[in-house]
Motif scaffolding. Structure first.
Motif, mmCIF file in Angstrom:
data_model
loop_
_atom_site.group_PDB
_atom_site.id
_atom_site.type_symbol
_atom_site.label_atom_id
_atom_site.label_comp_id
_atom_site.label_asym_id
_atom_site.label_seq_id
_atom_site.Cartn_x
_atom_site.Cartn_y
_atom_site.Cartn_z
ATOM 1 N N ASN A 122 0.849 -1.208 0.000
ATOM 2 C CA ASN A 122 0.000 0.000 0.000
ATOM 3 C C ASN A 122 0.881 1.253 0.000
ATOM 4 O O ASN A 122 0.635 2.202 -0.746
ATOM 5 C CB ASN A 122 -0.896 0.070 1.244
ATOM 6 C CG ASN A 122 -1.873 -1.076 1.402
ATOM 7 O OD1 ASN A 122 -2.195 -1.476 2.513
ATOM 8 N ND2 ASN A 122 -2.368 -1.621 0.307
ATOM 9 N N TYR A 146 -5.983 -9.807 0.283
ATOM 10 C CA TYR A 146 -5.872 -8.989 -0.931
ATOM 11 C C TYR A 146 -6.177 -9.897 -2.118
ATOM 12 O O TYR A 146 -5.284 -10.583 -2.631
ATOM 13 C CB TYR A 146 -4.473 -8.383 -1.063
ATOM 14 C CG TYR A 146 -4.258 -7.234 -0.103
ATOM 15 C CD1 TYR A 146 -4.642 -5.945 -0.437
ATOM 16 C CD2 TYR A 146 -3.707 -7.449 1.149
ATOM 17 C CE1 TYR A 146 -4.480 -4.884 0.453
ATOM 18 C CE2 TYR A 146 -3.540 -6.397 2.049
ATOM 19 C CZ TYR A 146 -3.928 -5.129 1.683
ATOM 20 O OH TYR A 146 -3.767 -4.092 2.568
ATOM 21 N N ALA A 157 -5.739 2.819 3.023
ATOM 22 C CA ALA A 157 -5.086 2.766 1.705
ATOM 23 C C ALA A 157 -6.052 3.221 0.614
ATOM 24 O O ALA A 157 -7.169 2.692 0.501
ATOM 25 C CB ALA A 157 -4.603 1.347 1.420
ATOM 26 N N SER A 205 -0.902 -7.108 -2.531
ATOM 27 C CA SER A 205 -1.320 -5.804 -2.044
ATOM 28 C C SER A 205 -2.093 -5.074 -3.129
ATOM 29 O O SER A 205 -2.193 -5.544 -4.263
ATOM 30 C CB SER A 205 -0.082 -5.002 -1.639
ATOM 31 O OG SER A 205 -0.453 -3.830 -0.965
ATOM 32 N N TRP A 242 -3.875 -0.890 -4.357
ATOM 33 C CA TRP A 242 -3.803 0.559 -4.163
ATOM 34 C C TRP A 242 -4.893 1.056 -3.212
ATOM 35 O O TRP A 242 -4.929 2.215 -2.844
ATOM 36 C CB TRP A 242 -3.907 1.278 -5.503
ATOM 37 C CG TRP A 242 -5.158 0.968 -6.283
ATOM 38 C CD1 TRP A 242 -5.315 -0.024 -7.223
ATOM 39 C CD2 TRP A 242 -6.423 1.620 -6.184
ATOM 40 N NE1 TRP A 242 -6.601 -0.010 -7.697
ATOM 41 C CE2 TRP A 242 -7.306 0.994 -7.089
ATOM 42 C CE3 TRP A 242 -6.909 2.693 -5.431
ATOM 43 C CZ2 TRP A 242 -8.637 1.389 -7.247
ATOM 44 C CZ3 TRP A 242 -8.239 3.092 -5.592
ATOM 45 C CH2 TRP A 242 -9.079 2.433 -6.490
#
Ligand SMILES: CC(=O)SCCNC(=O)CCNC(=O)[C@H](O)C(C)(C)COP(=O)(O)OP(=O)(O)OC[C@H]1O[C@@H](n2cnc3c(N)ncnc32)[C@H](O)[C@@H]1OP(=O)(O)O
Length: 323
Positions: free
Chosen positions: A127, A269, A238, A148, A150
């Motif tokens: 992030n 994720y 995030a 991960s 965005w």
């Protein structure tokens, strides 16, 4: 060895002002200024000790490893408030991933670093990696967020909300929260492969219960409650679009190559979310790729599947240093 910088007069995204925030870091490998720099962003309960005997990524980074410390300068900051350097934050809700990325960028400025070969991080570290790249689109040649995304999805927000309540309301907050978290870092298949309903003779618990308990106890010994509250909160913040929801506008300015890596069994994720980011951005950007780690272990795969990870990253770290 821990080194310290001071970030003076830091204003967070929610307009809280801190006179001075200590930013600690460690370096490994080639001395700074003599080799390409790899910035490693740690995950939830990680820290700047990425290399060496106790290093949490020692199977990936080190002498003769995929990211070879004979060829690269490795830099890793501690997220201020992770407690590893003794610094804790009381009002943890003042901070977001956006602020952590800005603090790291200020740290780079103070260290006179204006070019990074690669920035790499798993989970929360990913992030921060995304956010740094959006804030300084020309700074890094390679951007590598692993397992991960965005953004925090609704699923992550929901899990972290449960974590937050455990951390605030439980009589055994760190242990209880960690035990709950371990279930979304792994998968049912991973636990079956590991334990298969095993039970030690004379024990009233199944082995999986003892394993969960021991993870809770271990974290309590090495992590501060305030730090865990901060880290859990950061996961929820995030969002490189800063609320606009326009991912493409935020991310298409990134100059460096983006290497997205997902884990097929990750149910924290989700791979499909990472693939969607890849597909959306690849319409606007040539230098973006997606690679998949196959694992039964779910999200924790980025701390377990080193062989696959090394294979995926090899072309970045072995073939070129100058692009
Ligand atoms: C959200 C984010 O930003 S990141 C989240 C990332 N994930 C985490 O932080 C989760 C943490 N996971 C871990 O710490 C894991 O141990 C990993 C991923 C590092 C390694 O996983 P594995 O190789 O499967 O190790 P495992 O989970 O079995 O842990 C090994 C330990 O458990 C102990 N253990 C194993 N089975 C049992 C059992 N039945 N009872 C008690 N202890 C047990 C082992 O003795 C060993 O102890 P030690 O570390 O003190 O030597």
């Amino acid at each position: 060895m821990l080194n310290f910088l001071k970030i003076e007069q830091f204003k967070t995204h929610n307009s809280s002002v801190y006179d001075s925030i200590p930013l600690s870091y460690e370096t490994f490998g080639c001395p700074m200024g003599t080799a390409p720099i790899v910035l490693v962003n740690h995950a939830l309960t990680g820290n700047s000790s990425v290399v060496g005997e106790q290093g949490w990524w020692k199977d990936l980074i080190g002498e003769g490893k995929c990211i070879d410390t004979n060829e690269y300068s490795i830099l890793a900051f501690n997220i201020p408030g992770n407690g590893y350097d003794g610094f804790l934050i009381d009002n943890y809700e003042n901070f977001s991933v956006f602020d952590i990325a800005r603090l790291f960028l200020k740290g780079l400025e103070l260290l006179d670093i204006d070019s990074i070969f690669a920035v790499i991080g798993g989970s929360l570290g990913g992030n921060v990696t995304w956010q740094m790249a959006v804030l300084r689109p020309e700074l890094m040649n390679h951007i590598i967020p692993i397992a991960s995304d965005w953004k925090a999805t609704d699923w992550i927000l929901a899990q972290c909300r449960i974590q937050k309540q455990l951390l605030e309301n439980s009589s055994n907050p760190l242990q209880d929260a960690r035990m709950h978290a371990m279930t979304f870092y792994r998968t049912p298949q991973s636990l079956t492969a590991k334990f298969d309903r095993s039970k030690r003779e004379g024990s009233s618990n199944y082995d999986v219960e003892n394993w969960l308990k021991s993870h809770g106890e271990k974290l309590e010994k090495r992590f501060h409650l305030k730090a865990y509250k901060l880290m859990n909160h950061l996961l929820m913040t995030a969002d490189v679009t800063d609320g606009t929801r326009n991912f493409i506008d935020s991310a298409k300015r990134i100059k460096g190559a983006i290497h997205l890596i997902g884990i097929d069994s990750d149910h924290f994720y989700l791979n499909e979310e990472i693939i969607n980011s890849y597909l959306a951005l690849s319409e606007f950007k040539n230098n973006i790729s997606f690679s998949e780690i196959n694992s039964i272990h779910g999200h924790d795969g980025f701390l377990i599947e080193f062989e696959q990870l090394s294979k995926i990253l090899k072309h970045i770290f072995q073939l070129e240093h100058t692009t």
